[in-house]
Design an enzyme around this catalytic site. Structure first.
Site, PDB file in Angstrom:
ATOM      1  N   ASP A  34       0.503  -2.795 -12.874  1.00  0.00           N
ATOM      2  CA  ASP A  34       0.333  -0.941 -12.315  1.00  0.00           C
ATOM      3  C   ASP A  34       1.177   0.357 -12.747  1.00  0.00           C
ATOM      4  OD1 ASP A  34      -0.773  -0.940  -8.660  1.00  0.00           O
ATOM      5  OD2 ASP A  34       0.679   1.015  -9.623  1.00  0.00           O
ATOM      6  N   ASN A  92      -5.478  -4.167  -0.640  1.00  0.00           N
ATOM      7  CA  ASN A  92      -5.880  -3.944   0.401  1.00  0.00           C
ATOM      8  C   ASN A  92      -7.720  -3.610   0.422  1.00  0.00           C
ATOM      9  OD1 ASN A  92      -2.906  -2.738   0.362  1.00  0.00           O
ATOM     10  ND2 ASN A  92      -3.372  -1.694  -0.856  1.00  0.00           N
ATOM     11  N   GLU A 100      -7.090   2.554  -2.479  1.00  0.00           N
ATOM     12  CA  GLU A 100      -7.510   3.444  -3.410  1.00  0.00           C
ATOM     13  C   GLU A 100      -8.357   3.726  -3.999  1.00  0.00           C
ATOM     14  OE1 GLU A 100      -2.983   4.782  -4.995  1.00  0.00           O
ATOM     15  OE2 GLU A 100      -2.465   5.479  -2.669  1.00  0.00           O
ATOM     16  N   VAL A 101      -8.570   3.149  -5.141  1.00  0.00           N
ATOM     17  CA  VAL A 101      -9.462   2.367  -6.180  1.00  0.00           C
ATOM     18  C   VAL A 101     -10.721   1.600  -5.778  1.00  0.00           C
ATOM     19  CG1 VAL A 101      -9.837   1.746  -8.488  1.00  0.00           C
ATOM     20  CG2 VAL A 101      -7.678   3.415  -7.477  1.00  0.00           C
ATOM     21  N   HIS A 105      -8.822  -5.147  -6.289  1.00  0.00           N
ATOM     22  CA  HIS A 105      -7.589  -5.437  -7.184  1.00  0.00           C
ATOM     23  C   HIS A 105      -6.747  -6.547  -6.457  1.00  0.00           C
ATOM     24  CE1 HIS A 105      -7.454  -1.542  -5.289  1.00  0.00           C
ATOM     25  NE2 HIS A 105      -6.734  -1.762  -5.413  1.00  0.00           N
ATOM     26  N   HIS A 107      -2.828  -7.192  -6.269  1.00  0.00           N
ATOM     27  CA  HIS A 107      -1.884  -6.559  -6.818  1.00  0.00           C
ATOM     28  C   HIS A 107      -0.387  -7.864  -6.589  1.00  0.00           C
ATOM     29  CE1 HIS A 107      -1.703  -2.549  -5.869  1.00  0.00           C
ATOM     30  NE2 HIS A 107      -2.648  -2.647  -5.107  1.00  0.00           N
TER      31      HIS A 107
END
Ligand code: AMP
Length: 116
Positions: A34, A92, A100-101, A105, A107
């Protein structure tokens, strides 16, 4: 569901248009650090297919892609050497999830006892 945006930053990383220090690559996923780490170890694992988020992935991806992706997450955790002491997986999803993206994904956060 919002349509997949081919210009999101992770799509660009997958196409090699934005450089990253790729630490893992198989048929289903890649992993890279990240940009703004929130733990001593903070790596992102993303599927190679175009999926906006977890919901989209679980809805449209094949069983092979789903299995392959989550096997890759485990393999990256092994490679990082964090399985013994433990780690946190965060996904998320959408606006309220703080995503956000808009490319799925996971983490992987590790390297210290993380606050609850
Ligand atoms: P999320 O809020 O779950 O969508 O997380 C997006 C994450 O992507 C954030 O932790 C960012 O620091 C990270 N990020 C954004 N751009 C890059 C990039 N080019 N390389 C690596 N990580 C990135």
């Amino acid at each position: 569901m919002t349509a997949y945006d081919k210009n999101n930053v992770f799509a660009k990383i997958l196409r090699g248009e934005i450089p990253t220090n790729k630490i893992y690559d198989d048929d289903f996923a890649i992993a890279f650090p990240d940009l703004h780490p929130k733990a001593p170890v903070h790596v992102l694992v993303i599927p190679k297919g175009e999926y906006v988020n977890f919901t989209d992935f679980q809805t449209r991806a094949s069983d092979a892609e789903i299995t392959g992706f989550f096997k890759a997450v485990r393999a990256v955790a092994e490679q990082l050497g964090v399985t013994e002491d433990g780690y946190r997986l965060v996904v998320n999803v959408g606006k309220n999830g703080g995503q956000e993206v808009p490319h799925l994904h996971v983490h992987i956060l590790a390297g210290k006892k993380l606050p609850v």
